[in-house]
Motif scaffolding. Sequence first.
Motif, PDB file in Angstrom:
ATOM      1  N   ASP A  72       0.919 -41.983  -6.460  1.00 53.68           N
ATOM      2  CA  ASP A  72      -0.087 -41.909  -7.518  1.00 53.68           C
ATOM      3  C   ASP A  72      -1.500 -41.816  -6.941  1.00 53.68           C
ATOM      4  N   GLU A  74      -2.460 -40.618  -4.063  1.00 54.58           N
ATOM      5  CA  GLU A  74      -2.703 -39.409  -3.260  1.00 54.58           C
ATOM      6  C   GLU A  74      -3.589 -38.409  -4.006  1.00 54.58           C
ATOM      7  N   GLY A  75      -3.237 -38.112  -5.244  1.00 61.20           N
ATOM      8  CA  GLY A  75      -4.026 -37.149  -6.014  1.00 61.20           C
ATOM      9  C   GLY A  75      -5.454 -37.607  -6.234  1.00 61.20           C
ATOM     10  N   THR A  76      -5.610 -38.868  -6.602  1.00 54.49           N
ATOM     11  CA  THR A  76      -6.941 -39.424  -6.825  1.00 54.49           C
ATOM     12  C   THR A  76      -7.766 -39.377  -5.548  1.00 54.49           C
ATOM     13  N   GLN A  78      -7.404 -37.383  -2.931  1.00 52.03           N
ATOM     14  CA  GLN A  78      -7.736 -35.996  -2.590  1.00 52.03           C
ATOM     15  C   GLN A  78      -8.840 -35.451  -3.505  1.00 52.03           C
ATOM     16  N   GLU A  79      -8.793 -35.805  -4.788  1.00 49.04           N
ATOM     17  CA  GLU A  79      -9.845 -35.366  -5.714  1.00 49.04           C
ATOM     18  C   GLU A  79     -11.212 -35.903  -5.306  1.00 49.04           C
ATOM     19  N   HIS A  80     -11.268 -37.190  -5.021  1.00 51.71           N
ATOM     20  CA  HIS A  80     -12.546 -37.800  -4.628  1.00 51.71           C
ATOM     21  C   HIS A  80     -13.039 -37.234  -3.301  1.00 51.71           C
ATOM     22  N   ALA A  82     -12.396 -34.272  -2.027  1.00 57.71           N
ATOM     23  CA  ALA A  82     -12.867 -32.899  -2.263  1.00 57.71           C
ATOM     24  C   ALA A  82     -14.214 -32.891  -2.964  1.00 57.71           C
ATOM     25  N   THR A  83     -14.394 -33.779  -3.931  1.00 49.69           N
ATOM     26  CA  THR A  83     -15.665 -33.849  -4.655  1.00 49.69           C
ATOM     27  C   THR A  83     -16.803 -34.227  -3.717  1.00 49.69           C
ATOM     28  N   HIS A  84     -16.603 -35.260  -2.927  1.00 50.07           N
ATOM     29  CA  HIS A  84     -17.681 -35.737  -2.061  1.00 50.07           C
ATOM     30  C   HIS A  84     -17.944 -34.775  -0.899  1.00 50.07           C
TER      31      HIS A  84
END
Length: 118
Positions: A72, A74-76, A78-80, A82-84
């Motif tokens: 669960d 992992e996605g969060t 990777q999103e953060h 990529a955003t930063h």
Amino acid sequence: MASQFEFLSYLRDHPGSRVADLAEFFAIGVGATSKGVGRLEARAWIRRVPNPADGRSLLLELTPQGTELVGDAEGTFQEHLATHIGRSIPPARVAELGQTLERLRATLEHGGVGTPVG
């Protein structure tokens, strides 16, 4: 916490690891690693199991709860990430940065720089 995610992720990707393996990979002391493992164990995200090869050492494995949690997260994560990273580094330069950091780590490891002594 990112360090807990990193430990769980490592254990997911490296089954049969020991505390010493985590310490070596993350270049941190065995004592600090063992404390971190203890915190994950207290939350029932990992467990220590006897090493079938020698019966003296312990291997670390994710529990079903730990497996679910790291999946669960992992996605969060990777999103953060990529955003930063995306805010400060153009996409075309991300791969180049990754290669540079990989070479830097290899150079430091080869020279023993940053490796805990005790």
